[in-house]
Design a protein around this motif. Sequence first.
Motif, PDB file in Angstrom:
ATOM      1  N   LEU A  39       0.871  -1.180   0.000  1.00  0.00           N
ATOM      2  CA  LEU A  39       0.000   0.000   0.000  1.00  0.00           C
ATOM      3  C   LEU A  39       0.906   1.227   0.000  1.00  0.00           C
ATOM      4  CD1 LEU A  39      -2.679   1.433   0.103  1.00  0.00           C
ATOM      5  CD2 LEU A  39      -2.784   0.985   2.565  1.00  0.00           C
ATOM      6  N   ARG A  40       0.913   1.915  -1.112  1.00  0.00           N
ATOM      7  CA  ARG A  40       1.861   3.013  -1.336  1.00  0.00           C
ATOM      8  C   ARG A  40       1.778   4.083  -0.252  1.00  0.00           C
ATOM      9  NH1 ARG A  40       4.529   5.682  -6.188  1.00  0.00           N
ATOM     10  NH2 ARG A  40       4.350   3.572  -6.971  1.00  0.00           N
ATOM     11  N   ASN A  41       2.945   4.396   0.303  1.00  0.00           N
ATOM     12  CA  ASN A  41       3.113   5.470   1.284  1.00  0.00           C
ATOM     13  C   ASN A  41       2.173   5.368   2.485  1.00  0.00           C
ATOM     14  OD1 ASN A  41       5.253   6.709  -0.088  1.00  0.00           O
ATOM     15  ND2 ASN A  41       3.845   7.818  -1.415  1.00  0.00           N
ATOM     16  N   PHE A  42       1.868   4.133   2.906  1.00  0.00           N
ATOM     17  CA  PHE A  42       1.031   3.951   4.094  1.00  0.00           C
ATOM     18  C   PHE A  42       1.748   4.539   5.301  1.00  0.00           C
ATOM     19  CE2 PHE A  42      -2.099   2.273   6.809  1.00  0.00           C
ATOM     20  CZ  PHE A  42      -1.464   1.787   7.932  1.00  0.00           C
ATOM     21  N   GLN A  43       1.000   5.284   6.108  1.00  0.00           N
ATOM     22  CA  GLN A  43       1.600   5.950   7.261  1.00  0.00           C
ATOM     23  C   GLN A  43       0.595   6.030   8.401  1.00  0.00           C
ATOM     24  OE1 GLN A  43       2.655  10.264   6.905  1.00  0.00           O
ATOM     25  NE2 GLN A  43       4.734   9.460   7.029  1.00  0.00           N
ATOM     26  N   VAL A  44       1.058   5.716   9.609  1.00  0.00           N
ATOM     27  CA  VAL A  44       0.253   5.931  10.808  1.00  0.00           C
ATOM     28  C   VAL A  44       0.570   7.338  11.287  1.00  0.00           C
ATOM     29  CG1 VAL A  44      -0.198   5.195  13.177  1.00  0.00           C
ATOM     30  CG2 VAL A  44       0.291   3.480  11.406  1.00  0.00           C
ATOM     31  N   ASN A  45      -0.442   8.202  11.273  1.00  0.00           N
ATOM     32  CA  ASN A  45      -0.239   9.601  11.642  1.00  0.00           C
ATOM     33  C   ASN A  45      -0.484   9.846  13.126  1.00  0.00           C
ATOM     34  OD1 ASN A  45      -1.912   9.813   8.673  1.00  0.00           O
ATOM     35  ND2 ASN A  45       0.178  10.566   8.799  1.00  0.00           N
ATOM     36  N   THR A  46      -1.561   9.304  13.645  1.00  0.00           N
ATOM     37  CA  THR A  46      -1.877   9.363  15.077  1.00  0.00           C
ATOM     38  C   THR A  46      -2.572   8.045  15.416  1.00  0.00           C
ATOM     39  OG1 THR A  46      -4.136  10.260  14.919  1.00  0.00           O
ATOM     40  CG2 THR A  46      -2.329  11.871  14.904  1.00  0.00           C
ATOM     41  N   ALA A  47      -2.968   7.886  16.657  1.00  0.00           N
ATOM     42  CA  ALA A  47      -3.666   6.661  17.060  1.00  0.00           C
ATOM     43  C   ALA A  47      -4.996   6.499  16.327  1.00  0.00           C
ATOM     44  CB  ALA A  47      -3.888   6.661  18.566  1.00  0.00           C
ATOM     45  N   ASP A  48      -5.577   7.602  15.844  1.00  0.00           N
ATOM     46  CA  ASP A  48      -6.879   7.564  15.177  1.00  0.00           C
ATOM     47  C   ASP A  48      -6.828   7.993  13.717  1.00  0.00           C
ATOM     48  OD1 ASP A  48      -8.214   6.817  17.556  1.00  0.00           O
ATOM     49  OD2 ASP A  48      -8.209   8.890  18.221  1.00  0.00           O
ATOM     50  N   MET A  49      -5.643   8.111  13.148  1.00  0.00           N
ATOM     51  CA  MET A  49      -5.515   8.647  11.791  1.00  0.00           C
ATOM     52  C   MET A  49      -4.377   7.957  11.053  1.00  0.00           C
ATOM     53  SD  MET A  49      -4.468  12.561  10.684  1.00  0.00           S
ATOM     54  CE  MET A  49      -5.661  13.290  11.747  1.00  0.00           C
ATOM     55  N   VAL A  50      -4.712   7.395   9.875  1.00  0.00           N
ATOM     56  CA  VAL A  50      -3.703   6.828   8.987  1.00  0.00           C
ATOM     57  C   VAL A  50      -3.906   7.438   7.603  1.00  0.00           C
ATOM     58  CG1 VAL A  50      -3.481   4.656  10.279  1.00  0.00           C
ATOM     59  CG2 VAL A  50      -5.108   4.797   8.381  1.00  0.00           C
ATOM     60  N   SER A  51      -2.868   7.351   6.768  1.00  0.00           N
ATOM     61  CA  SER A  51      -2.985   7.879   5.409  1.00  0.00           C
ATOM     62  C   SER A  51      -2.231   6.965   4.455  1.00  0.00           C
ATOM     63  CB  SER A  51      -2.461   9.317   5.328  1.00  0.00           C
ATOM     64  OG  SER A  51      -1.087   9.374   5.680  1.00  0.00           O
TER      65      SER A  51
END
Length: 185
Positions: A39-51
């Motif tokens: 999954l391209r550029n998957f990132q966990v941003n916060t405990a409730d937010m991913v992109s």
Amino acid sequence: MKPSFFRTSITVFLLISTMLMASFKLMSSQKSEPMLDDLRNFQVNTADMVSSGLPTRVHFETLKANGVRNVIDLLPDDRSEEIKLMNALGLKYHNVAVEWKNPTLENFEEYVATMKSFEATGGITLTHCKLNWRGAVFTYLYRVTQLNEPEAIAKKDLDAIWQPDETWQDFIDEVKAKYMSEASE
């Protein structure tokens, strides 16, 4: 705010983020689970937010199995297939049609309103576009302007995805100027 409180807050935030990322990494490495490694550029941003970049059906199913309940799609054009998929999977969905060469303050305001609505109902929210370039900017701006996250932490995640060009840097500056001036009033 006391320096020790600030350090403790950052430490707690980093610990939670690390645990969430480890959970996603563990889940993606298990043979029985579909992988998120592609999954391209998957990132966990916060405990409730991913992109991420554009997920496939298998990615959406995996994300849902790991707590994603809400999806914000930043791509313009016809999104009817994704809407059908989100309905089939039981995920809440909202499209903020962000034109690549013309991101607007109105786009970000719509994003903020949607994030707040999703936060009220719970679950993790996925913000996605094609490559996670739009997503990285929108999640960065949300974290800094709405969650009051330290700039250095949010910027590190943005920089890990891409370096905004002039159009996008102007957009970032416009949004930060508006929201930072409101915060100081």
